[in-house]
Design a protein around this motif. Structure first.
Motif, PDB file in Angstrom:
ATOM      1  N   UNK A  44       7.686  10.560 -10.133  1.00 30.29           N
ATOM      2  CA  UNK A  44       8.732  11.585 -10.462  1.00 30.29           C
ATOM      3  C   UNK A  44       9.669  10.855 -11.258  1.00 30.29           C
ATOM      4  N   UNK A  45       9.965   9.514 -10.776  1.00 28.50           N
ATOM      5  CA  UNK A  45      11.037   8.852 -11.741  1.00 28.50           C
ATOM      6  C   UNK A  45      10.810   8.283 -13.097  1.00 28.50           C
ATOM      7  N   UNK A  46       9.565   8.458 -13.666  1.00 30.69           N
ATOM      8  CA  UNK A  46       9.082   8.193 -14.938  1.00 30.69           C
ATOM      9  C   UNK A  46       8.880   9.629 -15.718  1.00 30.69           C
ATOM     10  N   UNK A  47       8.861   9.189 -16.924  1.00 32.67           N
ATOM     11  CA  UNK A  47       8.614  10.452 -18.148  1.00 32.67           C
ATOM     12  C   UNK A  47       7.764   9.627 -19.307  1.00 32.67           C
ATOM     13  N   UNK A  48       7.500  10.868 -20.073  1.00 36.00           N
ATOM     14  CA  UNK A  48       6.837  10.206 -21.203  1.00 36.00           C
ATOM     15  C   UNK A  48       5.803   9.556 -21.079  1.00 36.00           C
ATOM     16  N   UNK A  49       5.425   8.623 -22.014  1.00 36.87           N
ATOM     17  CA  UNK A  49       4.334   7.870 -22.016  1.00 36.87           C
ATOM     18  C   UNK A  49       4.149   6.894 -20.913  1.00 36.87           C
ATOM     19  N   UNK A  50       5.335   6.574 -20.403  1.00 38.44           N
ATOM     20  CA  UNK A  50       5.143   5.639 -19.070  1.00 38.44           C
ATOM     21  C   UNK A  50       4.771   6.126 -17.987  1.00 38.44           C
ATOM     22  N   UNK A  51       5.310   7.524 -17.746  1.00 40.19           N
ATOM     23  CA  UNK A  51       4.442   8.300 -16.498  1.00 40.19           C
ATOM     24  C   UNK A  51       3.260   8.513 -16.902  1.00 40.19           C
ATOM     25  N   UNK A  52       2.640   8.878 -18.076  1.00 40.60           N
ATOM     26  CA  UNK A  52       1.237   9.149 -18.317  1.00 40.60           C
ATOM     27  C   UNK A  52       0.313   7.858 -18.055  1.00 40.60           C
ATOM     28  N   UNK A  53       1.043   6.551 -18.456  1.00 43.27           N
ATOM     29  CA  UNK A  53       0.381   5.474 -18.081  1.00 43.27           C
ATOM     30  C   UNK A  53       0.142   4.950 -16.647  1.00 43.27           C
ATOM     31  N   UNK A  54       1.166   5.251 -15.873  1.00 41.72           N
ATOM     32  CA  UNK A  54       1.548   5.057 -14.506  1.00 41.72           C
ATOM     33  C   UNK A  54       0.415   5.996 -13.863  1.00 41.72           C
ATOM     34  N   UNK A  83       0.747  -1.151  -0.059  1.00 34.34           N
ATOM     35  CA  UNK A  83       0.004   0.063  -0.015  1.00 34.34           C
ATOM     36  C   UNK A  83       0.957   1.126  -0.024  1.00 34.34           C
ATOM     37  N   UNK A  84       1.052   2.014  -1.020  1.00 37.68           N
ATOM     38  CA  UNK A  84       1.859   3.099  -1.250  1.00 37.68           C
ATOM     39  C   UNK A  84       0.972   4.343  -0.546  1.00 37.68           C
ATOM     40  N   UNK A  85       1.797   5.147   0.004  1.00 41.33           N
ATOM     41  CA  UNK A  85       1.295   6.521   0.530  1.00 41.33           C
ATOM     42  C   UNK A  85       1.167   7.412  -0.576  1.00 41.33           C
ATOM     43  N   UNK A  86       0.641   8.641  -0.313  1.00 34.40           N
ATOM     44  CA  UNK A  86       0.539   9.641  -1.381  1.00 34.40           C
ATOM     45  C   UNK A  86       1.933  10.086  -1.703  1.00 34.40           C
ATOM     46  N   UNK A  87       2.757  10.314  -0.834  1.00 34.12           N
ATOM     47  CA  UNK A  87       4.072  10.548  -1.031  1.00 34.12           C
ATOM     48  C   UNK A  87       4.905   9.434  -1.854  1.00 34.12           C
ATOM     49  N   UNK A  88       4.806   8.252  -1.678  1.00 35.84           N
ATOM     50  CA  UNK A  88       5.474   7.530  -2.321  1.00 35.84           C
ATOM     51  C   UNK A  88       4.890   7.379  -3.655  1.00 35.84           C
TER      52      UNK A  88
END
Length: 269
Positions: free
Chosen positions: A62-72, A51-56
């Motif tokens: 923030x470690x993702x970019x482009x289409x992979x950030x958008x998908x996540x 269970x991830x917190x909002x901060x996590x």
């Protein structure tokens, strides 16, 4: 056969075990073979319980970019399954009503989810990139998007329309076995799974994380924010309320509107 059900489609252990039971029945009753009888059953692993917190979630994205950030972001912001996010077509994104129509849901028919406000601009840019890529592909004799079986024969040209293109198309062309036409399927879910795992490691999250973890975080954060169990059940596409209730820590009455946890994170709530 069973491994991709978990690794690529992100199905729960219960669904994987149901598939295993069907295979075992087929082997026993039709083939007269019993070697699947002792095959170990899937169990709820650490990644599913994470269970991830909002901060996590913030650190991971923030470690993702482009289409992979958008998908996540779509998986967390909308509660989408891995394959639901990858199978989205342009026609499923309703910018006018700020919603997404989810195709191919595992447990229900088509459902609607809230499109987070903070993803709208990036998603519009993604659709523009798909449109530009389609124009380039058409000039080279490609541009076909594989259609659902019921449409393949009824509309022979629909696969060339922007509406039917995948919102996250593959990087390479492939030939549709049903029509022999060349175009792009959806992006490989395996690549997204790998990027999310790497992002969690780079973010310093000590617990195992998969794409399913983002969907789990959506449900947990929605319930923690006080949204009604039935609303969250509908957004998640669960048939059984017990599946949704497993994410609950406390329930209160639903407010007048539904806000994605991704938008609440943006507003500091």
């Amino acid at each position: 056969f069973l491994a991709p059900l978990s690794q690529e489609r992100g199905l729960a252990p219960r669904s994987i075990n149901q598939a295993l039971s069907a295979l075992a029945l087929f082997f026993r009753e039709i083939l007269g073979r019993d070697e699947l009888a002792d095959m170990p059953r899937a169990t709820e692993d650490d990644a599913e319980r994470t269970i991830l917190s909002h901060q996590e979630v913030t650190l991971l994205l923030d470690q993702l970019s482009g289409k992979y950030r958008l998908l996540a972001s779509l998986m967390y912001g909308c509660g989408l399954r891995l394959m639901e996010s990858h199978r989205l077509r342009v026609r499923h994104i309703d910018f006018d009503h700020q919603r997404i129509i989810v195709p191919h849901a595992a447990d229900t028919h088509r459902r609607q989810v809230v499109l987070p406000q903070r993803l709208t601009a990036n998603l519009r840019r993604q659709v523009s990139r798909v449109a530009a890529q389609l124009r380039a592909d058409r000039k080279r004799g490609a541009g076909w998007a594989p259609l659902p079986p019921e449409l393949t024969k009824s509309d022979s040209e629909a696969g060339y329309a922007l509406d039917w293109q995948f919102a996250f198309p593959a990087t390479r062309w492939s030939k549709d076995p049903a029509t022999k036409r060349v175009g792009r399927k959806h992006l490989s879910p395996t690549a997204t799974q790998r990027r999310v795992r790497q992002a969690a490691q780079m973010a310093g999250i000590g617990q195992p994380v998969t794409c399913r973890t983002l969907r789990t975080a959506f449900a947990t954060h929605m319930l923690d924010a006080g949204y009604d169990l039935q609303i969250v059940q509908t957004l998640m596409g669960h048939k059984d309320p017990r599946s949704t209730r497993s994410y609950a820590q406390g329930l209160t009455d639903l407010g007048p509107t539904v806000t994605s946890p991704l938008d609440r994170r943006l507003n500091g709530h």
